[in-house]
Scaffold this motif. Structure first.
Motif, PDB file in Angstrom:
ATOM      1  N   THR A 185       5.068  -9.202  12.427  1.00 25.29           N
ATOM      2  CA  THR A 185       5.116  -8.817  13.828  1.00 25.29           C
ATOM      3  C   THR A 185       6.556  -8.527  14.193  1.00 25.29           C
ATOM      4  OG1 THR A 185       4.384  -9.426  16.065  1.00 25.29           O
ATOM      5  CG2 THR A 185       5.377 -11.166  14.726  1.00 25.29           C
ATOM      6  N   VAL A 186       6.760  -8.023  15.387  1.00 20.22           N
ATOM      7  CA  VAL A 186       8.105  -7.650  15.824  1.00 20.22           C
ATOM      8  C   VAL A 186       9.007  -8.883  15.867  1.00 20.22           C
ATOM      9  CG1 VAL A 186       9.452  -6.735  17.749  1.00 20.22           C
ATOM     10  CG2 VAL A 186       7.268  -5.685  17.128  1.00 20.22           C
ATOM     11  N   GLY A 187      10.193  -8.737  15.293  1.00 17.74           N
ATOM     12  CA  GLY A 187      11.162  -9.825  15.287  1.00 17.74           C
ATOM     13  C   GLY A 187      11.127 -10.681  14.046  1.00 17.74           C
ATOM     14  N   LYS A 188      10.161 -10.460  13.145  1.00 20.41           N
ATOM     15  CA  LYS A 188      10.071 -11.255  11.922  1.00 20.41           C
ATOM     16  C   LYS A 188      11.053 -10.753  10.871  1.00 20.41           C
ATOM     17  CE  LYS A 188       6.999 -14.642  11.735  1.00 20.41           C
ATOM     18  NZ  LYS A 188       7.332 -15.975  11.206  1.00 20.41           N
ATOM     19  N   LYS A 189      11.564 -11.686  10.074  1.00 22.69           N
ATOM     20  CA  LYS A 189      12.415 -11.347   8.948  1.00 22.69           C
ATOM     21  C   LYS A 189      11.552 -11.190   7.700  1.00 22.69           C
ATOM     22  CE  LYS A 189      16.466 -11.804   8.564  1.00 22.69           C
ATOM     23  NZ  LYS A 189      17.575 -10.841   8.504  1.00 22.69           N
ATOM     24  N   VAL A 190      11.789 -10.102   6.945  1.00 22.56           N
ATOM     25  CA  VAL A 190      11.020  -9.851   5.734  1.00 22.56           C
ATOM     26  C   VAL A 190      11.975  -9.563   4.577  1.00 22.56           C
ATOM     27  CG1 VAL A 190       8.967  -9.007   6.936  1.00 22.56           C
ATOM     28  CG2 VAL A 190      10.767  -7.400   6.290  1.00 22.56           C
ATOM     29  N   HIS A 191      11.546  -9.965   3.393  1.00 19.83           N
ATOM     30  CA  HIS A 191      12.294  -9.692   2.158  1.00 19.83           C
ATOM     31  C   HIS A 191      11.414  -8.815   1.286  1.00 19.83           C
ATOM     32  CE1 HIS A 191      13.628 -10.575  -2.019  1.00 19.83           C
ATOM     33  NE2 HIS A 191      14.825 -10.520  -1.462  1.00 19.83           N
ATOM     34  N   LEU A 192      11.908  -7.623   0.929  1.00 22.00           N
ATOM     35  CA  LEU A 192      11.106  -6.645   0.213  1.00 22.00           C
ATOM     36  C   LEU A 192      11.588  -6.488  -1.223  1.00 22.00           C
ATOM     37  CD1 LEU A 192      10.924  -3.833   2.945  1.00 22.00           C
ATOM     38  CD2 LEU A 192       9.418  -5.803   2.646  1.00 22.00           C
ATOM     39  N   LYS A 193      10.618  -6.434  -2.145  1.00 24.67           N
ATOM     40  CA  LYS A 193      10.921  -6.209  -3.554  1.00 24.67           C
ATOM     41  C   LYS A 193       9.904  -5.219  -4.094  1.00 24.67           C
ATOM     42  CE  LYS A 193      11.267  -8.494  -8.063  1.00 24.67           C
ATOM     43  NZ  LYS A 193      11.097  -9.778  -8.804  1.00 24.67           N
ATOM     44  N   SER A 194      10.363  -4.035  -4.437  1.00 27.61           N
ATOM     45  CA  SER A 194       9.474  -2.989  -4.931  1.00 27.61           C
ATOM     46  C   SER A 194       9.501  -2.933  -6.445  1.00 27.61           C
ATOM     47  CB  SER A 194       9.879  -1.629  -4.346  1.00 27.61           C
ATOM     48  OG  SER A 194       9.100  -0.605  -4.910  1.00 27.61           O
ATOM     49  N   LEU A 195       8.331  -3.070  -7.073  1.00 30.76           N
ATOM     50  CA  LEU A 195       8.245  -2.984  -8.530  1.00 30.76           C
ATOM     51  C   LEU A 195       8.413  -1.546  -9.015  1.00 30.76           C
ATOM     52  CD1 LEU A 195       5.238  -5.421  -9.132  1.00 30.76           C
ATOM     53  CD2 LEU A 195       7.690  -5.930  -9.143  1.00 30.76           C
ATOM     54  N   LEU A 196       8.073  -0.560  -8.136  1.00 30.10           N
ATOM     55  CA  LEU A 196       8.205   0.843  -8.504  1.00 30.10           C
ATOM     56  C   LEU A 196       9.601   1.381  -8.207  1.00 30.10           C
ATOM     57  CD1 LEU A 196       4.780   2.281  -7.258  1.00 30.10           C
ATOM     58  CD2 LEU A 196       5.460   1.749  -9.599  1.00 30.10           C
ATOM     59  N   ASP A 197      10.316   0.721  -7.299  1.00 35.17           N
ATOM     60  CA  ASP A 197      11.657   1.182  -6.932  1.00 35.17           C
ATOM     61  C   ASP A 197      12.599  -0.014  -6.847  1.00 35.17           C
ATOM     62  OD1 ASP A 197      13.795   2.634  -6.107  1.00 35.17           O
ATOM     63  OD2 ASP A 197      12.978   3.202  -4.160  1.00 35.17           O
TER      64      ASP A 197
ATOM     65  N   LEU B  97       0.882  -1.166   0.000  1.00 32.01           N
ATOM     66  CA  LEU B  97       0.000   0.000   0.000  1.00 32.01           C
ATOM     67  C   LEU B  97       0.920   1.216   0.000  1.00 32.01           C
ATOM     68  CD1 LEU B  97      -2.601  -1.145   2.702  1.00 32.01           C
ATOM     69  CD2 LEU B  97      -2.854  -1.222   0.220  1.00 32.01           C
ATOM     70  N   GLY B  98       1.034   1.875  -1.126  1.00 29.22           N
ATOM     71  CA  GLY B  98       2.040   2.910  -1.261  1.00 29.22           C
ATOM     72  C   GLY B  98       3.373   2.297  -1.664  1.00 29.22           C
ATOM     73  N   VAL B  99       4.419   3.056  -1.478  1.00 29.99           N
ATOM     74  CA  VAL B  99       5.761   2.627  -1.864  1.00 29.99           C
ATOM     75  C   VAL B  99       6.607   2.451  -0.614  1.00 29.99           C
ATOM     76  CG1 VAL B  99       7.812   3.192  -3.231  1.00 29.99           C
ATOM     77  CG2 VAL B  99       5.540   3.899  -4.021  1.00 29.99           C
ATOM     78  N   PRO B 100       7.298   1.330  -0.450  1.00 30.01           N
ATOM     79  CA  PRO B 100       8.185   1.175   0.712  1.00 30.01           C
ATOM     80  C   PRO B 100       9.283   2.224   0.683  1.00 30.01           C
ATOM     81  CG  PRO B 100       8.584  -0.558  -0.912  1.00 30.01           C
ATOM     82  CD  PRO B 100       7.352   0.166  -1.354  1.00 30.01           C
TER      83      PRO B 100
END
Length: 294
Positions: free
Chosen positions: A249-261, A228-231
């Motif tokens: 939640t707090v402590g979780k590992k996330v992998h981010l890939k932005s198509l706009l950036d 929702l929006g751009v990271p």
């Protein structure tokens, strides 16, 4: 299937050992805000519910008034009988199956009116591990206590399940002794023992203790490319907002890939240190915003 196309489920369940119960779901107008932060020993929640019956509203306003909250700050025995447990759950109905997960489990501390007729609103404030703020513990620690043993002991004092997995679990505490502290102080002491190397915080009924850096609370890595929006990058790492997903939640590992950036976010992983849930039953908001450390 996109989560936004599924039917939302939002539930607030209030109950007490004296028999009082109130179960509210998305059939009423509900607005819920929950903030989790690894630097705050307690999670805070705000619940606004509209058009309760007169009987339900009067009971809540009476038993969870600000007067009771102030009075019971110095009267723990009375507070234990007064504090009312609350559970918040959220999810979706997907292919006729409800997928609902617990998001918040704590205690109501205040209730107040937010609006008058025709749509009468009641705002409820809640907190996790309420008595950790004022319930003091006197202790004498064993001289050869390890860091993990101390974490387990702290969890026992606060009636919490302990998830402790650090490089320092077997290291003996060098300054063990006699002391007195409230629950928040015990968690702070956990953080001070290996300052800037480990981190301890409470999420609902779990005391998490992990190494700072690449390690998360578990081995699961969450992948996101639909936002929702751009990271955005921030001073500590990244910030992003998505449709509600209980796994964030707090402590979780996330992998981010932005198509706009794609140049900024490419093949990078982050650890969530703060998240804000905004959940409503009748307006657009049904999301989680996360702040992450790289």
């Amino acid at each position: 299937m996109s989560l936004s196309l599924n039917r939302r489920i939002l539930r607030v369940d209030i109950s007490h050992s004296d028999g009082f119960k109130l179960n509210v779901d998305q059939q009423l107008a509900l607005e819920v805000t929950i903030e989790k932060n690894c630097l705050d020993p307690n999670t805070n929640a705000t619940i606004v519910v509209y058009n309760l019956t007169d009987h339900q509203r009067n009971i809540l306003i009476t038993r969870v008034s600000k007067y009771n909250y102030w009075y019971n700050q110095n009267n723990l025995d009375n507070a234990r009988a007064w504090v009312t447990p609350v559970v918040i759950s959220a999810g979706y109905k997907i292919n006729k199956q409800e997928q609902v997960n617990l998001i918040f489990q704590g205690q109501l501390i205040t209730a107040e009116l937010t609006s008058g007729p025709p749509d009468v609103g009641v705002r409820l404030m809640a907190i996790t591990n309420y008595f950790s703020r004022s319930d003091f513990k006197f202790y004498q620690l064993n001289s050869n206590l390890t860091y993990k043993q101390f974490a387990l002991w702290v969890g026992k004092q606060l009636n919490l399940t302990v998830n402790c997995n650090t490089l320092y679990d077997d290291q003996t505490i060098t300054n063990a002794g006699i002391g007195a502290s409230n629950g928040q102080g015990l968690i702070a002491e956990l953080n001070q023992m290996f300052y800037s190397k480990t981190l301890a915080w409470v999420d609902n009924t779990i005391l998490n203790v992990i190494d700072l850096g690449d390690q998360g609370i578990d081995d699961e890595l969450l992948d996101y490319d639909n936002f929702l929006g751009v990271p955005q990058y921030n001073e500590t790492g990244a910030q992003f907002k998505i449709m509600f997903d209980h796994r964030v939640t707090v402590g979780k590992k996330v992998h981010l890939k932005s198509l706009l950036d794609p140049l900024t976010f490419h093949n990078q992983s982050f650890t969530v240190f703060k998240c804000l849930y905004r959940l409503t039953s009748r307006s657009n908001e049904f999301s989680v915003t996360a702040w992450c450390q790289q």
